[in-house]
Write a protein that holds these residues in place. Structure first.
Motif, mmCIF file in Angstrom:
data_model
loop_
_atom_site.group_PDB
_atom_site.id
_atom_site.type_symbol
_atom_site.label_atom_id
_atom_site.label_comp_id
_atom_site.label_asym_id
_atom_site.label_seq_id
_atom_site.Cartn_x
_atom_site.Cartn_y
_atom_site.Cartn_z
ATOM 1 N N GLU A 238 0.831 -1.212 0.000
ATOM 2 C CA GLU A 238 0.000 0.000 0.000
ATOM 3 C C GLU A 238 0.862 1.257 0.000
ATOM 4 O O GLU A 238 0.535 2.252 -0.645
ATOM 5 C CB GLU A 238 -0.927 -0.014 1.218
ATOM 6 C CG GLU A 238 -2.005 -1.081 1.136
ATOM 7 C CD GLU A 238 -2.690 -1.326 2.473
ATOM 8 O OE1 GLU A 238 -3.736 -2.013 2.478
ATOM 9 O OE2 GLU A 238 -2.187 -0.859 3.506
ATOM 10 N N SER A 239 2.001 1.202 0.703
ATOM 11 C CA SER A 239 2.886 2.363 0.730
ATOM 12 C C SER A 239 3.456 2.632 -0.659
ATOM 13 O O SER A 239 3.711 3.791 -1.022
ATOM 14 C CB SER A 239 4.026 2.145 1.730
ATOM 15 O OG SER A 239 4.986 1.232 1.238
ATOM 16 N N ALA A 240 3.662 1.573 -1.453
ATOM 17 C CA ALA A 240 4.169 1.754 -2.816
ATOM 18 C C ALA A 240 3.158 2.512 -3.672
ATOM 19 O O ALA A 240 3.528 3.381 -4.472
ATOM 20 C CB ALA A 240 4.471 0.391 -3.435
ATOM 21 N N ALA A 241 1.880 2.176 -3.512
ATOM 22 C CA ALA A 241 0.838 2.873 -4.271
ATOM 23 C C ALA A 241 0.751 4.341 -3.862
ATOM 24 O O ALA A 241 0.654 5.242 -4.710
ATOM 25 C CB ALA A 241 -0.501 2.176 -4.059
ATOM 26 N N ILE A 242 0.804 4.600 -2.555
ATOM 27 C CA ILE A 242 0.736 5.982 -2.069
ATOM 28 C C ILE A 242 1.964 6.769 -2.517
ATOM 29 O O ILE A 242 1.871 7.934 -2.923
ATOM 30 C CB ILE A 242 0.613 5.984 -0.535
ATOM 31 C CG1 ILE A 242 -0.736 5.385 -0.133
ATOM 32 C CG2 ILE A 242 0.750 7.397 0.026
ATOM 33 C CD1 ILE A 242 -0.887 5.111 1.348
ATOM 34 N N ALA A 243 3.143 6.117 -2.479
ATOM 35 C CA ALA A 243 4.369 6.778 -2.921
ATOM 36 C C ALA A 243 4.284 7.164 -4.398
ATOM 37 O O ALA A 243 4.762 8.236 -4.797
ATOM 38 C CB ALA A 243 5.571 5.862 -2.683
ATOM 39 N N SER A 244 3.669 6.314 -5.206
ATOM 40 C CA SER A 244 3.516 6.618 -6.635
ATOM 41 C C SER A 244 2.629 7.837 -6.855
ATOM 42 O O SER A 244 2.924 8.695 -7.694
ATOM 43 C CB SER A 244 2.932 5.403 -7.374
ATOM 44 O OG SER A 244 3.790 4.297 -7.289
ATOM 45 N N VAL A 245 1.543 7.914 -6.091
ATOM 46 C CA VAL A 245 0.645 9.067 -6.201
ATOM 47 C C VAL A 245 1.366 10.350 -5.779
ATOM 48 O O VAL A 245 1.282 11.385 -6.457
ATOM 49 C CB VAL A 245 -0.626 8.848 -5.346
ATOM 50 C CG1 VAL A 245 -1.480 10.121 -5.332
ATOM 51 C CG2 VAL A 245 -1.432 7.675 -5.878
ATOM 52 N N VAL A 246 2.089 10.286 -4.667
ATOM 53 C CA VAL A 246 2.829 11.460 -4.189
ATOM 54 C C VAL A 246 3.883 11.873 -5.216
ATOM 55 O O VAL A 246 4.050 13.061 -5.509
ATOM 56 C CB VAL A 246 3.494 11.168 -2.821
ATOM 57 C CG1 VAL A 246 4.416 12.310 -2.416
ATOM 58 C CG2 VAL A 246 2.431 10.941 -1.757
ATOM 59 N N ALA A 247 4.592 10.900 -5.795
ATOM 60 C CA ALA A 247 5.617 11.193 -6.803
ATOM 61 C C ALA A 247 5.006 11.866 -8.022
ATOM 62 O O ALA A 247 5.590 12.798 -8.586
ATOM 63 C CB ALA A 247 6.329 9.909 -7.205
#
Length: 423
Positions: A238-247
C-alpha cells in the motif's frame, strides 16, 4: 537429478538467460525421470509463483522511482548534498555517497542507480580534479546502497520467497544502509588524507536552507514509506501505491518537470522490467518445486547440521558461499533460487528470518561489483569508459569495507532487528 543439474550448469555457462535456465532444467528433469504426471502441474506452479500480493509492490515502487527521476529529483538531491558538504576536503566524494543514500530511498535498484549517477557525478568530479577511476569507483560502490535503504526490490522478492514481512524488511534495512554509507565516507576520509583533493567554496546558510526546502517534496516519498509502515497505517504494498501518487503530484505540480507526454514511456519501462522479474520468479518457483520433490533442501540442511550446530559457523559458511555465488550470478536470480533452500535451515540455528534476509540481500548485492560477472562493474565501465581492471583496483577499499559491514550485520543482529522491534 544429476542430468538436470548438469544441464543447469551447461546452460548457465552458455549465457542463457537465468529464467529460461530454470524452466528448461525443470522440464529436462521431468523427461529424464519419466515422471510425466509432474508436467500437468507445471502451469499451476507457474501461476502460483506469481499469485502473491506482495509482488504488486515491485511495479509500484518502480513507478514511483521513474516518476521522481523524471520530475527532477536527481539534480535536487545532488545540489542539496553539495550545499551542505561540498566545502569539505574531498567534498564531492562525500556528496556522491550522500546523494546516493537519498536516491536509494526512491529507486531501490543498484544497477539503475549506478547508471544514473555515473552520468551525473563522474563528469562533475572529474571537472573538479578527481581521477576518473576513483570517481567511477565511488559512484559504483555507493550504488550498493540502492537495494539496502528502503524501498528495495530485493527485500520485496525475499519477503515473497520466504514469507517474511516486507514491511519489516524495509525498516530493517535503514540502519545497515546508513552504516554502509558512513563506512564509505570513512574510506573517503582516509584516502583524502593522502591526496590533495579539491573543495568547493562554503555556501551561505540562506543558500543551504533554500536548497533544503526545495528538496523536501522529493523526500516525502521515503518518509511516507517508513513512517507509514512503522505506524501500521499501511502495508509495504500500500505504501508503494501511495508513494507513486505522491511522486506523480510532486513531479507534475510542485517541480513541474514531469510532463504528461512522458507517462507512456514511464509505464512501458515499468511494465518491461516487471515482466522480466515476474517471469524469473515464476520459473524459480517450478525450479524450487523440483528441488523440493527431490528433497534437496532437506539433504543440504542435514549436511549443514552435520558440519556444525553453531549459528556462528553456519552464518560464516553461508556468507562465504553467497559471496562466491555473487561473483557468477545476478543477485535477484540467486535470491529466488537460494531462499527456498536456506529457509528450512533457519529454525535449526535459531536465526531470525528478517536478520537472515538482510544478510543474504547485502551479500548478493556486493556481487554486482565483483568480477567476473558483476553487472555494476560493466555498467559503470561502459558509461565512464574506465577499464574494468582500473575500476576494480580503485574499488577494492570499498569492497573490503562492505564485507566488514556485512560481518558486523551478521554477528550483531540488533543492527538489523532494532527498528523492526519498535513496531
Amino acid at each position: 537429478m544429476t542430468i538436470a543439474l548438469i544441464c543447469f550448469a551447461v546452460l548457465l555457462l552458455l549465457g542463457v538467460p537465468i529464467a529460461y535456465v530454470l524452466g528448461m532444467t525443470t522440464v529436462i528433469y521431468i523427461f529424464a525421470t519419466d515422471n510425466m504426471g509432474l508436467l500437468l502441474t507445471v502451469p499451476q506452479r507457474l501461476y502460483s509463483g506469481m499469485e502473491n500480493y506482495g509482488l504488486l509492490a515491485i511495479p509500484l515502487f518502480m513507478l514511483a522511482g521513474e516518476l521522481m527521476n523524471s520530475g527532477g529529483i536527481t539534480k535536487r538531491l545532488v545540489n542539496v548534498a553539495k550545499q551542505f558538504f561540498g566545502h569539505y576536503l574531498g567534498g564531492l566524494a562525500y556528496v556522491n555517497v550522500i546523494a546516493n543514500m537519498m536516491l536509494a530511498a526512491i529507486i531501490g535498484s543498484a544497477t539503475a542507480q549506478i547508471a544514473m549517477m555515473s552520468r551525473t557525478m563522474v563528469p562533475e568530479m572529474e571537472k573538479s580534479g578527481y581521477s576518473k577511476e576513483f570517481s567511477t569507483a565511488i559512484t559504483a560502490a555507493a550504488g550498493l546502497l540502492g537495494p539496502i535503504i528502503p524501498p528495495s526490490m530485493m527485500f520485496i522478492i525475499y519477503g515473497v520467497s520466504s514469507g517474511a514481512s516486507i514491511g519489516e524488511m524495509f525498516v530493517a534495512g535503514v540502519i545497515p544502509g546508513i552504516l554502509l554509507g558512513f563506512s564509505f565516507m570513512v574510506i573517503i576520509a582516509i584516502i583524502g588524507m593522502k591526496q590533495q583533493w579539491p573543495k568547493q567554496e562554503r555556501t551561505s546558510m540562506k543558500e543551504k536552507l533554500d536548497s533544503f526546502i526545495k528538496v523536501i517534496p522529493a523526500l516525502l516519498v521515503p518518509v511516507i514509506i517508513i513512517v507509514g509502515i512503522l505506524s501500521g497505517v499501511f502495508t509495504a504494498t500500500e505504501s508503494a501505491a501511495i508513494a507513486s501518487v505522491v511522486a506523480l503530484v510532486v513531479g507534475l505540480f510542485v517541480y513541474r518537470e514531469l510532463k504528461l507526454s512522458e507517462l507512456p514511456s514511464i509505464f512501458a519501462s515499468m511494465v518491461i522490467t516487471t515482466s522480466v522479474i515476474t517471469v524469473l520468479i515464476a520459473m524459480a518457483n517450478i525450479f524450487g518445486w523440483m528441488l523440493s520433490f527431490e528433497q534437496v533442501p532437506q539433504q543440504i540442511a542435514a549436511w549443514m547440521v552435520s558440519l556444525s550446530d553453531s549459528p556462528i559457523v553456519f552464518l560464516l559458511l553461508v556468507n562465504i558461499f553467497l559471496l562466491f555465488v555473487g561473483m557468477f550470478m545476478d543477485g535477484i536470480a540467486a535470491l529466488v533460487i537460494l531462499v527456498p533452500i536456506f529457509m528450512p535451515l533457519l529454525p535449526a540455528y535459531n536465526v531470525d528470518p528478517i536478520h537472515f534476509g538482510i544478510i543474504i540481500c547485502i551479500n548478493l548485492t556486493i556481487g554486482i561489483l565483483t568480477p567476473p560477472v558483476g553487472s555494476g562493474l560493466f555498467i559503470a565501465s561502459s558509461i565512464t569508459k574506465v577499464s574494468i581492471g582500473s575500476l576494480v583496483k580503485s574499488l577494492w577499499p570499498f569492497l573490503i569495507v562492505s564485507i566488514i559491514v556485512l560481518l558486523l550485520l551478521t554477528y550483531i543482529p540488533a543492527l538489523s532487528l532494532w527498528i523492526p522491534s519498535l513496531k
